[in-house]
Design an enzyme around this catalytic site. Structure first.
Site, short mmCIF file in Angstrom:
data_model
loop_
_atom_site.label_atom_id
_atom_site.label_comp_id
_atom_site.label_asym_id
_atom_site.label_seq_id
_atom_site.Cartn_x
_atom_site.Cartn_y
_atom_site.Cartn_z
N LYS A 264 48.81 42.91 18.40
CA LYS A 264 47.49 42.96 17.76
C LYS A 264 47.53 43.93 16.59
O LYS A 264 47.86 45.09 16.75
CB LYS A 264 46.42 43.40 18.78
CG LYS A 264 45.03 43.64 18.17
CD LYS A 264 44.00 44.03 19.23
CE LYS A 264 42.66 44.44 18.59
NZ LYS A 264 41.65 44.87 19.58
N ASP A 269 39.05 48.87 13.59
CA ASP A 269 38.07 48.09 14.35
C ASP A 269 36.74 48.84 14.43
O ASP A 269 36.57 49.73 15.26
CB ASP A 269 38.61 47.82 15.76
CG ASP A 269 37.62 47.01 16.60
OD1 ASP A 269 36.66 46.45 16.03
OD2 ASP A 269 37.83 46.93 17.83
N LYS A 276 30.34 49.52 16.66
CA LYS A 276 30.63 50.52 17.69
C LYS A 276 29.82 51.78 17.42
O LYS A 276 29.47 52.06 16.27
CB LYS A 276 32.12 50.90 17.64
CG LYS A 276 33.07 49.84 18.18
CD LYS A 276 34.50 50.34 18.12
CE LYS A 276 35.48 49.29 18.62
NZ LYS A 276 35.31 48.94 20.04
N ASP A 287 43.99 50.56 16.45
CA ASP A 287 43.85 49.21 17.00
C ASP A 287 44.96 48.25 16.51
O ASP A 287 44.94 47.07 16.84
CB ASP A 287 42.46 48.66 16.64
CG ASP A 287 41.90 47.76 17.74
OD1 ASP A 287 42.39 47.82 18.88
OD2 ASP A 287 40.97 46.98 17.44
N ASP A 346 32.75 42.52 18.32
CA ASP A 346 33.68 43.58 18.68
C ASP A 346 34.80 43.07 19.60
O ASP A 346 35.77 43.78 19.85
CB ASP A 346 32.92 44.73 19.35
CG ASP A 346 33.71 46.03 19.36
OD1 ASP A 346 34.76 46.08 18.71
OD2 ASP A 346 33.26 46.98 20.03
N GLU A 348 37.17 41.18 18.91
CA GLU A 348 37.90 40.54 17.81
C GLU A 348 39.39 40.38 18.10
O GLU A 348 40.04 39.50 17.56
CB GLU A 348 37.70 41.33 16.51
CG GLU A 348 38.66 42.50 16.30
CD GLU A 348 38.56 43.60 17.34
OE1 GLU A 348 37.50 43.69 18.01
OE2 GLU A 348 39.53 44.37 17.52
N ARG A 350 41.03 39.40 20.76
CA ARG A 350 41.37 38.11 21.38
C ARG A 350 41.26 36.97 20.36
O ARG A 350 41.96 35.96 20.49
CB ARG A 350 40.46 37.88 22.60
CG ARG A 350 39.00 37.80 22.29
CD ARG A 350 38.14 38.03 23.53
NE ARG A 350 38.05 39.44 23.89
CZ ARG A 350 37.38 39.91 24.94
NH1 ARG A 350 36.75 39.08 25.75
NH2 ARG A 350 37.33 41.20 25.19
#
Ligand code: BES
Ligand code: MN
Ligand code: ZN
Length: 497
Positions: A264, A269, A276, A287, A346, A348, A350
């Site tokens: 990933k 993020d 967030k 991230d 959020d 994101e 996946r």
């Protein structure tokens, strides 16, 4: 850091710090291998053991100053003899390296007392000492101008006996290669989001390809559109940074099916429109830790050139809110063709991984392993002591756990039972991107599984293990580089190396 194996009596080591790893002893007498060193110490070691002030327990340290030879001798505890494993030795080496840096030593020597080597073979010893020293000595000072931050450990001498020298050296070479990849991963993780962008990750991949001679392909916006990577593009659409999809192909085994690793690569993020909270949001530069692990692995592959074919895939993007960002309720079409209702922007990770998973099919991989800082729920479930592990193939999951145990990067399984799948069913699209609060790591795993077609697959959720906010004696706080050692061990396991 330079490393070497030397055969030299301990009392003649001249490094500014000599670390001696010692496990629990059955008596309080100086083990015979350390007698001549103790002579340089004027018998201080004997007195210390007799007083019971050093017993060889994990993490115990004692600093002494001999009259000749090394400037400092650092005793480091290991464990009880039956608990002296690769992990215990790696940890003691990391602790020693941290102490060496604190003391301002630019070089150190490391010795494992033969009386307490446990079951660790000479080759494993050579490997994990370099790995551990690299782990403990890592520092990131690119953006600091004070001198203190520039202190570096530049050299490691591993002290071995003549009979074990060549085995230790064989392990040292692997450890040194792993250390280079591990350092790359951690440095990338540490970089802030304004430096480490998707384009930056792609440039690092290209550099690796050039340095080691393997193929690197970088797909940009236009190609992603052509490929129909609607889920990755959806996450990227709120950012002015162009998304990149990076493909690395290392060939060391002719036409055999490749091992595929996906990381990933969300370089920041924010959560997007499902923003967030501000507290600790800066940590979301991490991230991209899965991507860093894949790049670190490829550096290791370039160094040790194992007989395996390996494909690395990195979907990279930022996740930001803007007037053109994806919104809760939006529906997008993935590369595989399944439609996705985006309930929470959020979730994101996946979304970008699902397009990478379906892209992996074209390589007809022997297996696919992804590493992703995917869910806060895994932090709640396992904390920072194990990564979450899920997948569709029990044999592969066992193999990943085996690799993780040897690498000191433990994984713990979570079930992908059918019942959990219900939570990500959508009424308006094929799937939705969140399954609510219960079992958040598992429903994320299930979402990924919807896009796994025709290969054994394992998913490693590293959200709790990719970085630490507490200093540990064997690990400075910050990025951990998790995944590089596990991936390397997995590849070596497959090649019998
Ligand atoms: N990158 C985060 C997960 C994360 C959390 C990484 C803590 C490192 C530390 C991921 O993209 C995310 O935001 N996940 C959400 C999913 C939720 C909206 C279903 C989460 O876990 O809260
Ligand atoms: Mn997120
Ligand atoms: Zn994320």
């Amino acid at each position: 850091m330079k490393s070497s194996v030397r055969v030299v009596p301990l009392e003649r080591v001249s490094a500014p710090l000599l670390a001696v790893a010692l496990g629990e002893l059955s008596s309080d007498k100086v083990p015979s291998s350390l007698l001549s060193l103790d002579a340089n110490l004027g018998g201080e070691l004997a007195r210390m053991l007799a007083a019971g002030d050093f017993t060889g327990k994990p993490d115990e340290v004692a600093l002494m100053y001999p009259s000749k030879g090394a400037k400092r001798v650092l005793l480091v505890g290991l464990a009880k003899s039956e608990e002296i494993t690769r992990g215990a030795v790696r940890r003691s080496a990391a602790i020693a390296a941290r102490k060496a840096i604190e003391a301002g030593a630019g070089a150190m020597a490391f010795h494992l007392a033969p009386e307490t080597h446990g079951g660790v073979t000479p080759a494993d010893f050579g490997q994990v000492v370099v790995e551990g020293v690299e782990q403990g000595a890592w520092r990131f000072s690119e953006f600091r101008s004070d001198d203190d931050a520039k202190k570096r450990l530049r050299e490691l001498e591993i002290i071995a006996t003549r009979e074990h020298r060549s085995d230790v050296e064989r392990g040292r070479k692997i450890g040194a290669a792993v250390a280079v990849g591990h350092r790359l991963a951690r440095n990338l993780q540490a970089l802030p989001g304004n430096v480490c962008t998707p384009g930056y990750l792609a440039a690092i991949a290209r550099e690796l390809g050039k340095a080691y001679g393997f193929k690197v392909t970088v797909l940009g916006h236009a190609q992603l559109e052509k490929l129909g990577m609607g889920a990755l593009l959806a996450v990227a659409q709120g950012s002015s940074q162009e998304p990149k999809f990076v493909i690395l192909e290392y060939k060391g085994a002719g036409r055999s099916a490749p091992l595929c690793f996906i990381g990933k690569g969300v370089t920041f993020d924010s959560g997007g429109i499902s923003l967030k909270p501000a507290l600790n949001m800066e940590e979301m530069k991490y991230d991209m830790s899965g991507a860093a692990a894949v790049l670190g692995l490829f550096e290791v592959l370039g160094q040790i050139k194992p007989k395996a074919n390996v494909v690395g895939l990195i979907p990279a993007t930022e996740n930001l809110p803007s007037g053109v960002a994806i919104k809760p309720g939006d529906i997008v079409r993935s590369h595989m063709g399944k439609t996705i209702e985006i309930v929470n922007t959020d979730a994101e990770g996946r979304l970008i991984l699902c397009d990478a998973l379906s892209y992996a099919r074209r390589f007809k991989p022997a297996c696919v392993i992804d590493a992703a800082t995917l869910t806060g729920a895994i932090v709640v479930g396992l904390g920072s002591h194990a990564a979450g592990l899920m997948g569709n193939d029990d044999a592969l999951l066992d193999e990943v756990r085996w690799a993780g145990d040897l690498a000191g990067e433990r994984c713990w399984p979570l079930p992908l039972w059918q019942e959990y799948r219900e939570q990500i069913k959508s009424t308006i699209a094929d799937v939705k991107n969140t399954g609510g609060r219960p079992a958040g790591s598992i429903t994320a795993g299930w979402f990924l599984r919807e896009f796994v077609d025709g290969f054994p697959w394992a998913h490693i959720d590293i959200a709790g293990t990719a970085y630490t906010d507490a200093d540990r004696p064997d690990l400075p706080k910050g990025p951990t580089g998790i995944g590089v050692r596990l991936f390397t061990q997995f590849v070596l396991g497959r090649t019998g190396g």
